[in-house]
Design a protein around this motif. Structure first.
Motif: not given
Lengths: 441, 438
Positions: B137-148, B153-155, B402-404
């Motif tokens: 199992v890998a857990a990837i930290h802090g994954v998100g979108v650049p302009d949150p 709906f948008d996300s 981390t960029d998704f």
């Protein structure tokens, strides 16, 4: 006189299908007179603004849900169904979605423009829809102000709504057009009300369509609808879409030219275009009869008409996402596609599930409705079922399958391995709803 | 402009279930916006006649995608709807700021399941912890979108679209990969959603994903135990036995009805046997059984909602994580041995939640969160960089690390052996998420 087939075909396309009596009423008429009857909007029920729109206890999505059912019932019961069919057409043309607008009252205002203006002047309709909260919010013009204009609406106005991709406008027209539409926003304190804020409008000269002056947004619409070559582009764009919606896609040049001219010369009066469409020989051709697939809405409404079941009982929205068309929620500003795009395994499954659900509601409401069919021969019973579904163009192979089925079903209803006698009616109803003749109509 | 109200996750997913619009036999197109619109406007015109009939006449064989190859990867995407709080899932217990910002809802060190480096898993993720210890199992930290954007709906649309190029296609990242597979327009079984409506991430330009219901009662034609029903299904199917004689569209419709019932017949066995008590459990077990049935499916999409924990977070989130944990465990235990090295599961949510708790023992919409990737070929461990709890953005939310789309790029490249740049529209750095390909 027109043929029964012609009249039935017109009632299917210009509405949601006609009963035997409704078709027979048209048969003695000439084609032109029949078309005038169908174009006549005066029998449409008056619109009473639904009370739930102003009920603050409801969430917007609930209002949207009820608004959709309200519309289904108008389509189902209208004595002038062309008005509702054009409302559907315009909803797919000037597409906005509840998921972004998220305001049932604003969406209702727009829909009502379609309903009350959708058979009149295309110029008037386009202007009305453009100076309205639903469209301006959907295409991001609600906050478009001098100094930071938003191009989305200006682009779609030309590309999708009036001229067609790259037809007599340029990227520069989009940029300048965006400036012309600044200040056409929604109220600071009432976002469902269109407001023109003159102080937020770009008052400097702009060059659009080769003309430099202090353009204001609505003047772009005026120009497109009255000046060449734009007026012809607009006529052609809408003529093509209307023909694709009612007859078949990819109209022949001769057909499209004729419709474009009729629409153009009537100063873009929509009824004049429809008159030309419904009177055209090509509309009654084999190509027109066999290249149309009922959109989910058309099929659902036709089904509810036959079953005589209200929308809040039949609940079509539960099934229509998978069918590929959820009213008030077009997938994007280009609206919905036509015909073949609505055929897929997911969509078929959704139609099957709705057919079954509706059949049960029909049977619960009117359990004795088809009892008389049990006394008829297999062939007669199937014919009566076709008739009750207003199917006048029968597939010989489907008919044979249905006859085989009913024969086997009746045999299973007798001792010793008996099945419930009612299946011969209930399942016949479902089979008709799902018959190719009722879906590709 | 985003919806400003808190929409129900299921409703959002329905709205994002862009309908499957491609007609039979449509040719793949590039994804420029103009081409897309041309295609849309031409669909009614798009020789429905020839396009719709061709596959009907061509296909003599039974209805299935090509079998999954020995080194073809299968991906199961688990969507956690509502915005899962990453900080209480992969818990930074060693960070004093964490407890300071969450006096009521923070976990103590002795409550979490230790995974090293000052982090612990939520106490309910017990099965996941066992697999963690086994290194899968890998857990990837802090994954998100650049302009949150804090809109559900948008996300969710952004996550599902997975696009880094210009414009905003109406397709999703997996859909664009599915478009590249052989016979994409006519093979509906490459991607399966459990539930109703095909979500945006499976939508391609030409590919046709399908949805199957979570429970057998929901699919028309599955239950043939009643002879009257069976007879009716057979008749519907038989509409396709020969040309209807009333046009190509009627024939195409008849054929798709036949396909649907045939599909129902093929997969009904997957609904037999024990049914888990939770929806996510049933969905994932069905995925396992469908994998075992080798229908050629490469991607499965399931979803569980309820993560929008504005209040009473600990109890609510724990229940959801427990259900998910058990469901994932059931999934891996039920995938047959020969498939185990070819299967990987990814979790994602449309956003994380605010580090600082609110006044209702919950949290409000936030930004970055943790993604899990689980499977035999996964390189287990903490991946990426933990987001800072002191250097927050101007709204007081986590800044992603981390960029998704890096996660997507890695999966596309290593697991699905695809051209990540072409599918995502830009290049993203990949992460060491796998020990090897499938």
């Amino acid at each position: 006189m027109v043929t029964y087939a012609d009249a039935a075909h017109l009632l299917r396309r210009a509405g949601f299908g006609g009963t035997r009596a409704e078709v027979n009423a048209l048969v003695p008429l000439s084609r032109a007179a029949m078309v005038e009857r169908v174009l006549d909007p005066t029998k449409a029920a008056a619109v009473t603004r639904p009370a739930f729109l102003d009920d603050d206890a409801l969430e917007e999505w609930e209002k949207g849900f009820r608004l959709r059912n309200w519309w289904f019932d108008r389509m189902r019961t209208s004595a002038a169904p062309l008005t509702e069919k054009m409302t559907l057409f315009w909803h797919g043309h000037f597409a906005t979605s509840m998921d972004k607008v998220y305001d049932a009252r604003a969406v209702y205002d727009q829909q009502n423009s379609f309903r009350t203006l959708g058979l009149g002047s295309f110029h008037t309709l386009t202007t009305a829809v453009s100076l309205q909260a639903a469209m301006l919010r959907y295409l991001d013009n609600d906050y478009s102000v001098v100094g930071s204009p938003n191009e989305n609406f200006a682009r779609e106005l030309m590309e999708l709504f009036t001229l067609g991709l790259d037809q007599n406008y340029t990227q520069s027209d989009i940029v300048e057009g965006a400036r012309a539409w600044t200040g056409h926003n929604v109220g600071d304190n009432n976002p469902r009300q269109y407001v023109f804020y003159s102080k937020r409008h770009d008052n400097a000269p702009k060059t659009i369509f080769g003309i430099t002056r202090n353009w204001n947004g609505p003047e772009m619409i005026d120009h497109i609808m009255t000046q060449e070559p734009h007026k012809t582009s607009a006529a052609r764009l809408i003529a093509r879409k209307v023909w694709s919606f009612f007859a078949y896609g990819n109209p022949e040049k001769a057909v499209l030219d004729a419709l474009t001219m009729a629409f153009h010369d009537a100063d873009l009066d929509i009824t004049a275009l429809l008159r030309a469409v419904f009177n055209h020989d090509a509309f009654y051709s084999d190509r027109a009869r066999t290249n149309h697939f009922r959109s989910p809405t058309e099929w659902v409404v036709a089904a509810m008409r036959v079953a005589n079941i209200r929308a809040d009982v039949a609940n079509p929205p539960w099934f229509m996402d998978d069918m590929g068309q959820q009213l008030l929620y077009p997938p994007n500003v280009a609206g919905w596609p036509n015909n073949g795009a609505f055929i897929s395994s997911t969509a078929s499954a959704a139609r099957m599930n709705f057919a079954r659900f509706l059949t049960w509601k029909w049977y619960q409401a009117t359990p004795t409705a088809w009892q008389s069919l049990k006394t008829l021969s297999v062939n007669s019973a199937v014919d009566v079922a076709y008739r009750r579904f207003n199917i006048d163009r029968v597939s010989v192979s489907d008919q044979t399958r249905l006859r085989e089925w009913l024969t086997a079903q009746r045999a299973a209803s007798t001792a010793p391995a008996w099945e419930w006698d009612e299946w011969q009616n209930i399942n016949l109803f479902t089979l008709m709803l799902l018959a190719p003749e009722f879906n590709a109509a | 402009m985003s919806a400003t109200t808190d929409l129900d996750a299921a409703a959002i997913r329905r709205q994002l279930s862009v309908r499957n619009d491609a007609p039979f036999g449509a040719t793949p197109i590039s994804l420029t916006r103009r081409r897309f619109l041309q295609w849309m406007s031409g669909l009614g015109a798009a020789g429905a006649a020839s396009a719709a009939v061709a596959p009907w006449l061509r296909q003599a064989a039974a209805f299935a995608a090509p079998p999954v190859g020995l080194h073809d990867g299968i991906l199961v995407i688990i969507q956690m709807g509502g915005g899962n709080d990453g900080l209480n899932t992969l818990v930074p217990v060693a960070n004093a700021r964490y407890a300071a910002m969450r006096p009521s809802i923070a976990y103590r060190t002795d409550e979490v399941l230790d995974v090293g480096q000052g982090f612990g898993l939520n106490p309910r993720l017990t099965n996941l912890k066992t697999r963690w210890t086994a290194g899968t199992v890998a857990a990837i930290h802090g994954v998100g979108v650049p302009d949150p954007n804090l809109s559900h709906f948008d996300s969710m649309a952004t996550w599902m679209r997975g696009w880094g190029g210009s414009g905003s296609p109406a397709t999703g990242w997996i859909g664009r990969w599915l478009d590249t597979l052989p016979n994409a327009p006519t093979e509906p079984l490459y991607a399966v959603t459990i539930g109703s409506g095909v979500p945006l991430h499976l939508q391609g330009s030409t590919t046709r994903a399908i949805s199957v219901p979570e429970e057998i009662g929901g699919l028309f034609g599955i239950d043939r135990s009643d002879p009257a029903d069976a007879r009716m299904f057979a008749t519907i199917s038989s509409y396709a036995r020969q040309s209807t004689g009333i046009g190509a569209l009627a024939d195409a419709y008849a054929y798709s009805g036949h396909q649907t019932l045939d599909l129902a017949n093929r997969i009904k066995g997957s609904y037999a046997g024990w049914q888990p008590p939770t929806s996510i459990g049933r969905q994932l077990l069905l995925c396992a059984r469908l994998i075992n049935a080798n229908l050629g499916t490469r991607v499965f999409s399931v979803s569980v909602d309820g993560f929008d924990t504005h209040s009473n977070q600990r109890a609510d989130q724990e229940q959801l994580l427990q259900d998910l944990d058990r469901a994932l465990n059931t999934f891996f235990r039920n995938v047959n041995t020969q498939w185990r090295d070819r299967v990987v599961a990814l979790t994602f949510s449309e956003f994380g939640r605010r580090p600082e708790e609110n006044d209702s023992n919950g949290t409000d919409h936030g930004t970055a969160s943790v993604c899990f990737l689980a499977g035999n070929k996964v390189r287990g461990g903490l991946r990426g960089q933990a987001p800072s709890l002191s250097a927050l953005d101007e709204d007081g939310n986590l800044v992603m690390t981390t960029d998704f789309r890096s996660v997507y790029a890695t999966i596309l490249q290593t697991w699905l052996k695809a051209d990540a740049r072409a599918i995502l529209g830009a290049t993203y750095p990949t992460l060491p998420l796998f020990t090897a390909g499938p």
